[in-house]
Design a protein around this motif. Structure first.
Motif, PDB file in Angstrom:
ATOM      1  N   TRP A  36       0.887  -1.165  -0.125  1.00  0.00           N
ATOM      2  CA  TRP A  36       0.162   0.025   0.142  1.00  0.00           C
ATOM      3  C   TRP A  36       0.851   1.286  -0.175  1.00  0.00           C
ATOM      4  O   TRP A  36       0.407   2.231  -0.567  1.00  0.00           O
ATOM      5  N   CYS A  37       2.078   1.323   0.658  1.00  0.00           N
ATOM      6  CA  CYS A  37       2.764   2.466   0.818  1.00  0.00           C
ATOM      7  C   CYS A  37       3.329   2.648  -0.628  1.00  0.00           C
ATOM      8  O   CYS A  37       3.551   3.740  -1.156  1.00  0.00           O
ATOM      9  N   ILE A  38       3.798   1.560  -1.451  1.00  0.00           N
ATOM     10  CA  ILE A  38       4.474   1.981  -2.609  1.00  0.00           C
ATOM     11  C   ILE A  38       3.277   2.597  -3.400  1.00  0.00           C
ATOM     12  O   ILE A  38       3.420   3.367  -4.204  1.00  0.00           O
ATOM     13  N   THR A  39       2.048   1.882  -3.531  1.00  0.00           N
ATOM     14  CA  THR A  39       0.972   2.251  -4.212  1.00  0.00           C
ATOM     15  C   THR A  39       0.667   3.874  -4.240  1.00  0.00           C
ATOM     16  O   THR A  39       0.349   4.526  -4.807  1.00  0.00           O
ATOM     17  N   ILE A  40       0.566   4.144  -2.940  1.00  0.00           N
ATOM     18  CA  ILE A  40       0.098   5.356  -2.637  1.00  0.00           C
ATOM     19  C   ILE A  40       1.032   6.531  -2.607  1.00  0.00           C
ATOM     20  O   ILE A  40       0.870   7.666  -3.301  1.00  0.00           O
ATOM     21  N   VAL A  41       2.390   6.251  -2.486  1.00  0.00           N
ATOM     22  CA  VAL A  41       3.649   7.134  -2.815  1.00  0.00           C
ATOM     23  C   VAL A  41       3.729   7.411  -4.311  1.00  0.00           C
ATOM     24  O   VAL A  41       3.863   8.315  -4.729  1.00  0.00           O
ATOM     25  N   SER A  42       3.593   6.176  -5.044  1.00  0.00           N
ATOM     26  CA  SER A  42       3.598   6.480  -6.539  1.00  0.00           C
ATOM     27  C   SER A  42       2.533   7.329  -6.870  1.00  0.00           C
ATOM     28  O   SER A  42       2.698   8.104  -7.831  1.00  0.00           O
ATOM     29  N   ALA A  43       1.281   7.138  -6.589  1.00  0.00           N
ATOM     30  CA  ALA A  43       0.084   7.871  -6.933  1.00  0.00           C
ATOM     31  C   ALA A  43       0.461   9.187  -6.639  1.00  0.00           C
ATOM     32  O   ALA A  43      -0.164  10.385  -7.683  1.00  0.00           O
ATOM     33  N   VAL A  44       0.823   9.686  -5.606  1.00  0.00           N
ATOM     34  CA  VAL A  44       1.052  11.036  -5.260  1.00  0.00           C
ATOM     35  C   VAL A  44       2.134  11.465  -6.128  1.00  0.00           C
ATOM     36  O   VAL A  44       1.995  12.819  -6.566  1.00  0.00           O
ATOM     37  N   ILE A  62       4.109  11.655   4.265  1.00  0.00           N
ATOM     38  CA  ILE A  62       3.258  11.194   5.224  1.00  0.00           C
ATOM     39  C   ILE A  62       2.897   9.686   5.242  1.00  0.00           C
ATOM     40  O   ILE A  62       3.073   9.009   5.963  1.00  0.00           O
ATOM     41  N   PRO A  63       2.647   9.046   4.075  1.00  0.00           N
ATOM     42  CA  PRO A  63       2.359   7.734   3.894  1.00  0.00           C
ATOM     43  C   PRO A  63       3.630   6.839   4.348  1.00  0.00           C
ATOM     44  O   PRO A  63       3.385   5.724   4.864  1.00  0.00           O
ATOM     45  N   ILE A  64       4.569   7.504   3.888  1.00  0.00           N
ATOM     46  CA  ILE A  64       6.033   6.651   4.337  1.00  0.00           C
ATOM     47  C   ILE A  64       6.208   6.414   5.530  1.00  0.00           C
ATOM     48  O   ILE A  64       6.439   5.588   6.378  1.00  0.00           O
ATOM     49  N   LEU A  65       5.964   7.567   6.400  1.00  0.00           N
ATOM     50  CA  LEU A  65       6.056   7.731   7.922  1.00  0.00           C
ATOM     51  C   LEU A  65       4.958   6.808   8.542  1.00  0.00           C
ATOM     52  O   LEU A  65       5.400   5.935   9.523  1.00  0.00           O
ATOM     53  N   LEU A  66       3.879   6.916   7.979  1.00  0.00           N
ATOM     54  CA  LEU A  66       2.713   6.200   8.814  1.00  0.00           C
ATOM     55  C   LEU A  66       2.763   4.790   8.504  1.00  0.00           C
ATOM     56  O   LEU A  66       2.514   3.810   9.293  1.00  0.00           O
ATOM     57  N   PHE A  67       3.067   4.459   7.204  1.00  0.00           N
ATOM     58  CA  PHE A  67       3.250   3.001   6.872  1.00  0.00           C
ATOM     59  C   PHE A  67       4.416   2.305   7.713  1.00  0.00           C
ATOM     60  O   PHE A  67       4.517   1.076   7.857  1.00  0.00           O
ATOM     61  N   PHE A  68       5.302   3.015   7.703  1.00  0.00           N
ATOM     62  CA  PHE A  68       6.735   2.606   8.478  1.00  0.00           C
ATOM     63  C   PHE A  68       6.380   2.248   9.979  1.00  0.00           C
ATOM     64  O   PHE A  68       6.689   1.212  10.306  1.00  0.00           O
ATOM     65  N   PHE A 127      13.652  -0.659   3.400  1.00  0.00           N
ATOM     66  CA  PHE A 127      12.573  -0.494   2.544  1.00  0.00           C
ATOM     67  C   PHE A 127      11.968   1.012   2.627  1.00  0.00           C
ATOM     68  O   PHE A 127      11.991   1.536   1.402  1.00  0.00           O
ATOM     69  N   TYR A 128      11.585   1.496   3.641  1.00  0.00           N
ATOM     70  CA  TYR A 128      11.019   2.722   3.594  1.00  0.00           C
ATOM     71  C   TYR A 128      12.252   3.810   3.576  1.00  0.00           C
ATOM     72  O   TYR A 128      12.008   4.973   3.015  1.00  0.00           O
ATOM     73  N   PHE A 129      13.513   3.758   3.774  1.00  0.00           N
ATOM     74  CA  PHE A 129      14.640   4.505   3.497  1.00  0.00           C
ATOM     75  C   PHE A 129      14.924   4.708   2.114  1.00  0.00           C
ATOM     76  O   PHE A 129      14.841   5.743   1.437  1.00  0.00           O
ATOM     77  N   VAL A 130      14.897   3.776   1.371  1.00  0.00           N
ATOM     78  CA  VAL A 130      15.087   3.756  -0.054  1.00  0.00           C
ATOM     79  C   VAL A 130      13.630   4.353  -0.571  1.00  0.00           C
ATOM     80  O   VAL A 130      13.983   5.214  -1.634  1.00  0.00           O
ATOM     81  N   LEU A 131      12.654   4.208  -0.247  1.00  0.00           N
ATOM     82  CA  LEU A 131      11.201   4.694  -0.848  1.00  0.00           C
ATOM     83  C   LEU A 131      11.273   6.539  -0.334  1.00  0.00           C
ATOM     84  O   LEU A 131      11.200   7.203  -1.403  1.00  0.00           O
ATOM     85  N   LEU A 132      11.941   6.709   0.698  1.00  0.00           N
ATOM     86  CA  LEU A 132      12.082   8.087   1.067  1.00  0.00           C
ATOM     87  C   LEU A 132      13.164   8.772   0.109  1.00  0.00           C
ATOM     88  O   LEU A 132      13.040   9.877  -0.422  1.00  0.00           O
TER      89      LEU A 132
END
Length: 143
Positions: A36-44, A62-68, A127-132
């Motif tokens: 879900w995090c990848i999906t929402i971040v990609s959409a944003v 915001i979604p990165i921190l919440l999903f983390f 995972f979340y660091f790379v997404l950030l």
């Protein structure tokens, strides 16, 4: 210990099955957090790129921190339920099971310590660091 509390008894098998299903659900929830995090971040990022507003890229944080945090929560619960499973099996092998052990399905351990360890776990922070980092790169590319 009576015969009803042996490894092959139905009560023991059902109790272990219940704990295993809880552990499996926590692992699935953790995996879903990443999806879900990848999906929402990609959409944003797609919307931000489409509108040409690079300053709004940071909304993806915001979604990165919440999903983390949520992912670490599920990972911590999974670990605590594994502790509960292991404790039950240990009592079974030591022949110290009581009837009360069959009616309690609680996570075992220090939740705060396990949650902190989950935040630092190799299963979450890379995972979340790379997404950030990807969000920051996207911000640079959009300017």
């Amino acid at each position: 210990m009576s015969d009803e509390f042996k490894e092959n008894s139905q009560a023991v098998q059902i109790h272990l099955s219940i704990i295993q299903s809880i552990i499996q659900r926590m692992a699935l929830n953790s995996s879903s957090c990443k999806t879900w995090c990848i999906t929402i971040v990609s959409a944003v990022l797609v919307v931000v790129a489409d509108k040409g507003k690079p300053n709004y890229t940071f909304i993806a944080l915001i979604p990165i921190l919440l999903f983390f945090a949520l992912d670490a929560y599920y990972l911590a619960l999974e670990k605590l339920f594994r502790n509960s499973y292991n404790d039950f099996v240990e009592k079974l092998h030591r022949s110290t099971l009581s009837i009360c052990d069959f009616f309690v399905v609680n996570p075992m351990g220090n939740f705060a310590r396990t949650m902190f360890a989950s935040l630092l776990s190799f299963a979450t922070w890379p995972f979340y660091f790379v997404l950030l980092l990807m969000v920051l790169v996207a911000r640079c590319l959009l300017t």
